[in-house]
Write a protein that holds these residues in place. Structure first.
Motif, mmCIF file in Angstrom:
data_model
loop_
_atom_site.group_PDB
_atom_site.id
_atom_site.type_symbol
_atom_site.label_atom_id
_atom_site.label_comp_id
_atom_site.label_asym_id
_atom_site.label_seq_id
_atom_site.Cartn_x
_atom_site.Cartn_y
_atom_site.Cartn_z
ATOM 1 N N UNK A 87 0.741 -1.046 -0.109
ATOM 2 C CA UNK A 87 0.037 0.023 0.007
ATOM 3 C C UNK A 87 0.883 1.418 -0.090
ATOM 4 N N UNK A 88 0.339 2.338 -0.531
ATOM 5 C CA UNK A 88 0.929 3.569 -0.359
ATOM 6 C C UNK A 88 1.177 4.230 1.207
ATOM 7 N N UNK A 89 1.928 4.735 1.537
ATOM 8 C CA UNK A 89 2.344 5.325 2.790
ATOM 9 C C UNK A 89 2.838 6.787 2.640
ATOM 10 N N UNK A 90 2.967 7.697 3.751
ATOM 11 C CA UNK A 90 3.374 8.803 3.791
ATOM 12 C C UNK A 90 4.979 8.552 4.416
ATOM 13 N N UNK A 91 5.703 9.401 3.707
ATOM 14 C CA UNK A 91 7.003 9.234 4.052
ATOM 15 C C UNK A 91 7.928 10.402 4.143
ATOM 16 N N UNK A 92 8.863 10.375 5.179
ATOM 17 C CA UNK A 92 9.827 11.699 5.123
ATOM 18 C C UNK A 92 10.988 11.361 4.189
ATOM 19 N N UNK A 93 11.534 12.148 3.341
ATOM 20 C CA UNK A 93 12.740 12.123 2.758
ATOM 21 C C UNK A 93 13.748 12.814 3.135
ATOM 22 N N UNK A 94 14.961 12.287 3.599
ATOM 23 C CA UNK A 94 15.979 13.097 3.973
ATOM 24 C C UNK A 94 17.267 12.857 3.012
ATOM 25 N N UNK A 95 18.000 14.111 3.222
ATOM 26 C CA UNK A 95 19.367 14.087 2.211
ATOM 27 C C UNK A 95 19.876 12.800 2.228
ATOM 28 N N UNK A 96 20.314 12.138 0.876
ATOM 29 C CA UNK A 96 21.185 11.146 0.474
ATOM 30 C C UNK A 96 19.843 10.083 0.129
ATOM 31 N N UNK A 97 18.751 10.600 -0.423
ATOM 32 C CA UNK A 97 17.574 10.051 -0.727
ATOM 33 C C UNK A 97 17.163 8.507 0.371
ATOM 34 N N UNK A 98 17.014 9.076 1.615
ATOM 35 C CA UNK A 98 16.694 8.211 2.793
ATOM 36 C C UNK A 98 15.135 8.290 2.988
ATOM 37 N N UNK A 99 14.678 7.099 3.496
ATOM 38 C CA UNK A 99 13.414 7.039 3.653
ATOM 39 C C UNK A 99 12.799 6.990 5.047
ATOM 40 N N UNK A 100 12.141 7.504 5.584
ATOM 41 C CA UNK A 100 11.380 7.398 7.080
ATOM 42 C C UNK A 100 10.182 7.081 6.903
ATOM 43 N N UNK A 101 9.660 5.892 7.182
ATOM 44 C CA UNK A 101 7.968 5.504 7.169
ATOM 45 C C UNK A 101 7.398 6.182 8.260
ATOM 46 N N UNK A 102 6.621 7.202 8.021
ATOM 47 C CA UNK A 102 5.784 7.831 8.800
ATOM 48 C C UNK A 102 4.736 7.156 9.620
ATOM 49 N N UNK A 103 4.288 6.079 9.138
ATOM 50 C CA UNK A 103 3.370 5.309 9.805
ATOM 51 C C UNK A 103 3.852 4.735 10.939
ATOM 52 N N UNK A 104 5.218 4.239 10.899
ATOM 53 C CA UNK A 104 5.874 3.756 12.053
ATOM 54 C C UNK A 104 6.326 4.899 13.027
ATOM 55 N N UNK A 105 6.940 5.962 12.362
ATOM 56 C CA UNK A 105 7.679 6.891 13.200
ATOM 57 C C UNK A 105 6.589 7.794 14.024
ATOM 58 N N UNK A 106 5.328 7.839 13.637
ATOM 59 C CA UNK A 106 4.163 8.467 14.251
ATOM 60 C C UNK A 106 3.314 7.747 14.665
ATOM 61 N N UNK A 107 3.579 6.396 14.773
ATOM 62 C CA UNK A 107 2.539 5.251 15.474
ATOM 63 C C UNK A 107 1.237 5.309 14.783
ATOM 64 N N UNK A 108 0.879 5.500 13.689
ATOM 65 C CA UNK A 108 -0.410 5.532 13.059
ATOM 66 C C UNK A 108 -0.378 4.774 11.726
ATOM 67 N N UNK A 109 -0.849 3.618 11.685
ATOM 68 C CA UNK A 109 -0.791 2.932 10.437
ATOM 69 C C UNK A 109 -1.815 3.365 9.325
ATOM 70 N N UNK A 110 -2.774 4.345 9.608
ATOM 71 C CA UNK A 110 -3.786 4.533 8.772
ATOM 72 C C UNK A 110 -3.363 6.148 8.226
ATOM 73 N N UNK A 111 -2.098 6.636 8.735
ATOM 74 C CA UNK A 111 -1.660 7.666 8.264
ATOM 75 C C UNK A 111 -1.514 7.993 6.773
ATOM 76 N N UNK A 112 -2.043 9.272 6.265
ATOM 77 C CA UNK A 112 -1.699 9.414 4.726
ATOM 78 C C UNK A 112 -1.240 10.959 4.919
ATOM 79 N N UNK A 113 -0.356 11.505 3.503
ATOM 80 C CA UNK A 113 -0.105 12.600 3.396
ATOM 81 C C UNK A 113 -1.031 13.598 3.781
ATOM 82 N N UNK A 114 -2.267 13.487 3.312
ATOM 83 C CA UNK A 114 -3.182 14.575 3.333
ATOM 84 C C UNK A 114 -3.676 14.749 4.768
ATOM 85 N N UNK A 115 -3.670 13.531 5.581
ATOM 86 C CA UNK A 115 -3.999 13.744 6.968
ATOM 87 C C UNK A 115 -2.790 14.528 7.797
#
Length: 333
Positions: A27-55
């Motif tokens: 499924x699609x998920x919202x992510x934080x992109x940091x320098x070096x093209x590294x990805x933080x999965x915001x569902x995990x980081x913010x503890x919300x499996x239903x999270x979307x970028x619009x939310x």
């Protein structure tokens, strides 16, 4: 389908940007992109499996400090961007589009469409057009119309050219992403409602802009601009705080490696603040909504070269990354 399974390098301003990604088959998920093209999965980081970028954007003021902290925290798990597919960064509820908003572009159009019997030299007609643009910037209002969210596609996806589109054209545009409800806001406060910026390529079929059967109706934006995939968006949303001057960014579009559009947003007749304020006078702008700010000179009609099967468009804006899309001929229904 993506031109590049691993997207081209696309640097952005600031310590992070927002994206919408997916793992293969996931499924699609919202992510934080940091320098070096590294990805933080915001569902995990913010503890919300239903999270979307619009939310995220609906709670932008509260979550922005947490996003800053996550970007700076070296202990937060990160993965390489190349492992993921990049989608349009947000699914908006509303899309506000603008036309005739770049001074040089509109002057060129004015000069090119000489009235019958007007034999004045080009420099005279160009000076007249420049005076009209100055007066328009001082006294007139932006030209804004509505687009469909269903036209949006990812920044690396193929663009299907409908079989009925006789003159498909490109239009690279700076796009403001709204971060809180805005209605009746002033020009002075308008940028406070912008969460960030992204890139849009607002494709248009020039052959269907005006109704041929009933010319008195005028423009037909539904037909000419809203085919599925006619608005490649992204790759990222770069927070507004990282964009020092949205009215001083460089837009560049290349077609098969050849530069077609290369202009600064300084050439806009109505800047971002005026566009957002104007749209908010009639409609209520909602978090995640898009305000496209018009396209500069260098469209296909200018060059006498429209899009066709196999063309590759590379679009970039200073500090916002880059998108690459390939044109594919549609199948007649």
């Amino acid at each position: 389908m993506s031109v590049n399974p691993a997207p081209p390098s696309a640097p952005f301003a600031g310590p992070f940007a927002l994206a919408t990604l997916s793992s293969p088959g996931g499924p699609e998920f919202p992510a934080l992109i940091t320098p070096g093209e590294l990805v933080v999965d915001l569902r995990i980081a913010l503890d919300d499996v239903q999270l979307t970028t619009r939310r995220l954007l609906e709670d932008w003021a509260a979550l922005l400090p947490r996003l800053r902290s996550l970007a700076a925290d070296s202990t937060v798990a990160r993965e390489p961007l190349a492992r993921f597919q990049v989608h349009a960064p947000v699914e908006p509820r509303q899309v506000f589009q603008s036309g005739a908003n770049y001074r040089r572009h509109v002057i060129d159009l004015h000069v090119a469409h000489r009235a019958p019997g007007d034999d004045r030299p080009e420099d005279v007609r160009r000076a007249e057009a420049a005076e009209i643009m100055d007066r328009r910037a001082a006294e007139d209002l932006p030209y804004v119309f509505i687009g469909l969210p269903s036209a949006i596609t990812g920044p690396y996806d193929d663009v299907v050219l409908p079989s009925w589109a006789e003159k498909p054209d490109w239009e690279l545009e700076l796009t403001a992403v709204i971060g809180r409800p805005a209605h009746g806001v002033s020009v002075e406060e308008a940028l406070e409602y912008v969460a960030g910026y992204t890139i849009a390529n607002d494709l248009t079929d020039r052959a269907t802009v005006f109704r041929r059967d009933m010319p008195q109706i005028g423009t037909d934006w539904l037909r000419s601009k809203n085919a599925p995939g006619f608005t490649p968006l992204g790759p990222w949303i770069v927070p507004a705080e990282a964009v020092a001057d949205p009215d001083g960014l460089r837009l560049t579009l290349k077609l098969n490696g050849e530069t077609m559009q290369d202009e600064s947003t300084k050439d806009m007749i109505f800047n971002v603040a005026r566009m957002v304020s104007y749209a908010s006078q009639s409609a209520q702008l909602l978090p995640g909504d898009l305000v496209l700010t018009g396209s500069p000179a260098g469209n296909g009609m200018h060059w006498g070269r429209l899009l066709r099967d196999g063309d590759v468009m590379d679009g970039s804006i200073t500090g916002l990354g880059a998108q690459r899309t390939r044109c594919v001929a549609g199948v007649a229904s």
